[in-house]
Scaffold this motif. Structure first.
Motif, PDB file in Angstrom:
ATOM      1  N   PHE A  37      63.862  32.011  56.914  1.00 29.52           N
ATOM      2  CA  PHE A  37      65.024  32.550  56.223  1.00 29.52           C
ATOM      3  C   PHE A  37      64.789  32.376  54.725  1.00 29.52           C
ATOM      4  O   PHE A  37      63.922  31.613  54.310  1.00 29.52           O
ATOM      5  N   ARG A  38      65.586  33.046  53.933  1.00 27.95           N
ATOM      6  CA  ARG A  38      65.516  32.854  52.486  1.00 27.95           C
ATOM      7  C   ARG A  38      66.900  32.966  51.895  1.00 27.95           C
ATOM      8  O   ARG A  38      67.783  33.617  52.457  1.00 27.95           O
ATOM      9  N   GLN A  39      67.056  32.327  50.752  1.00 26.94           N
ATOM     10  CA  GLN A  39      68.329  32.386  50.047  1.00 26.94           C
ATOM     11  C   GLN A  39      68.062  32.520  48.562  1.00 26.94           C
ATOM     12  O   GLN A  39      67.449  31.639  47.946  1.00 26.94           O
ATOM     13  N   LYS A  43      73.427  34.448  46.551  1.00 28.54           N
ATOM     14  CA  LYS A  43      73.442  35.280  47.746  1.00 28.54           C
ATOM     15  C   LYS A  43      73.461  34.416  48.999  1.00 28.54           C
ATOM     16  O   LYS A  43      73.113  33.242  48.960  1.00 28.54           O
ATOM     17  N   GLU A  44      73.841  35.036  50.102  1.00 21.99           N
ATOM     18  CA  GLU A  44      73.829  34.330  51.379  1.00 21.99           C
ATOM     19  C   GLU A  44      72.400  34.226  51.913  1.00 21.99           C
ATOM     20  O   GLU A  44      71.541  35.041  51.579  1.00 21.99           O
ATOM     21  N   ARG A  45      72.207  33.240  52.738  1.00 27.85           N
ATOM     22  CA  ARG A  45      70.911  33.085  53.386  1.00 27.85           C
ATOM     23  C   ARG A  45      70.671  34.273  54.310  1.00 27.85           C
ATOM     24  O   ARG A  45      71.582  34.712  55.014  1.00 27.85           O
ATOM     25  N   GLU A  46      69.449  34.769  54.329  1.00 20.25           N
ATOM     26  CA  GLU A  46      69.141  35.934  55.147  1.00 20.25           C
ATOM     27  C   GLU A  46      67.870  35.723  55.956  1.00 20.25           C
ATOM     28  O   GLU A  46      66.966  34.989  55.557  1.00 20.25           O
ATOM     29  N   ALA A  93      63.374  33.657  46.002  1.00 21.13           N
ATOM     30  CA  ALA A  93      64.361  32.916  46.784  1.00 21.13           C
ATOM     31  C   ALA A  93      63.765  31.571  47.184  1.00 21.13           C
ATOM     32  O   ALA A  93      62.569  31.323  47.005  1.00 21.13           O
ATOM     33  N   TYR A  95      62.726  29.675  50.393  1.00 16.50           N
ATOM     34  CA  TYR A  95      62.350  30.052  51.757  1.00 16.50           C
ATOM     35  C   TYR A  95      62.413  28.827  52.653  1.00 16.50           C
ATOM     36  O   TYR A  95      61.839  27.785  52.326  1.00 16.50           O
ATOM     37  N   TYR A  96      63.090  28.998  53.775  1.00 18.64           N
ATOM     38  CA  TYR A  96      63.268  27.915  54.737  1.00 18.64           C
ATOM     39  C   TYR A  96      62.639  28.300  56.069  1.00 18.64           C
ATOM     40  O   TYR A  96      62.771  29.449  56.513  1.00 18.64           O
ATOM     41  N   ASP A 108      71.227  32.336  61.671  1.00 20.72           N
ATOM     42  CA  ASP A 108      70.883  30.986  61.238  1.00 20.72           C
ATOM     43  C   ASP A 108      71.688  29.923  61.978  1.00 20.72           C
ATOM     44  O   ASP A 108      71.248  28.781  62.079  1.00 20.72           O
ATOM     45  N   TRP A 114      65.770  22.454  60.537  1.00 18.52           N
ATOM     46  CA  TRP A 114      65.525  23.151  59.277  1.00 18.52           C
ATOM     47  C   TRP A 114      64.651  22.312  58.358  1.00 18.52           C
ATOM     48  O   TRP A 114      64.753  21.085  58.339  1.00 18.52           O
TER      49      TRP A 114
END
Length: 124
Positions: A37-39, A43-46, A93, A95-96, A108, A114
């Motif tokens: 995912f990235r944030q 912005k919201e995490r996507e 962003a 990145y997770y 998510d 995580w």
């Protein structure tokens, strides 16, 4: 205790490449679906990309990264990689990586484990 650790982030010019890695302790990552995912700021995490547990070899990508990013496993090392090519400023962003026991999911909320994230910055 389960811990996921991301590495490989950094600063790159637009059009460049980076390779992110996700490793784990406390779990056998090959038995888990793993997702990036990235944030971005404000912005919201996507969802970015996902790979199913070893043996299934299913992958899934967000439309925004399809054809540019590739998710893969190194089963020998127990890591998951995200190869990012043709990077754009909008890819900037944190990145997770995240892991779940079940099948692929882009949500998510479905992920129990995580990492702390790694910063990717793409300059124009």
């Amino acid at each position: 205790q389960v811990q996921l650790v991301e590495s490989g982030g950094g600063l790159v010019q637009a059009g460049g490449s980076l390779r992110l890695s996700c490793s784990a302790s406390g779990i056998t990552l090959s038995q888990y679906s793993v997702t990036w995912f990235r944030q971005a700021p404000g912005k919201e995490r996507e969802f970015v990309a996902a790979i199913s547990r070893s043996g299934d070899s299913d992958t899934y990508y967000a439309d925004s990264v399809k054809g540019r990013f590739t998710i893969s496993r190194d089963s020998a090392k127990g890591t998951v990689h995200l190869q990012m090519n043709s990077l754009k400023p909008e890819d900037t962003a944190i990145y997770y990586c995240a892991a779940r026991r079940g099948s692929l999911s882009t949500g998510d909320n479905d992920y129990a484990y995580w990492g702390q994230g790694t910063q990717v910055t793409v300059s124009s």
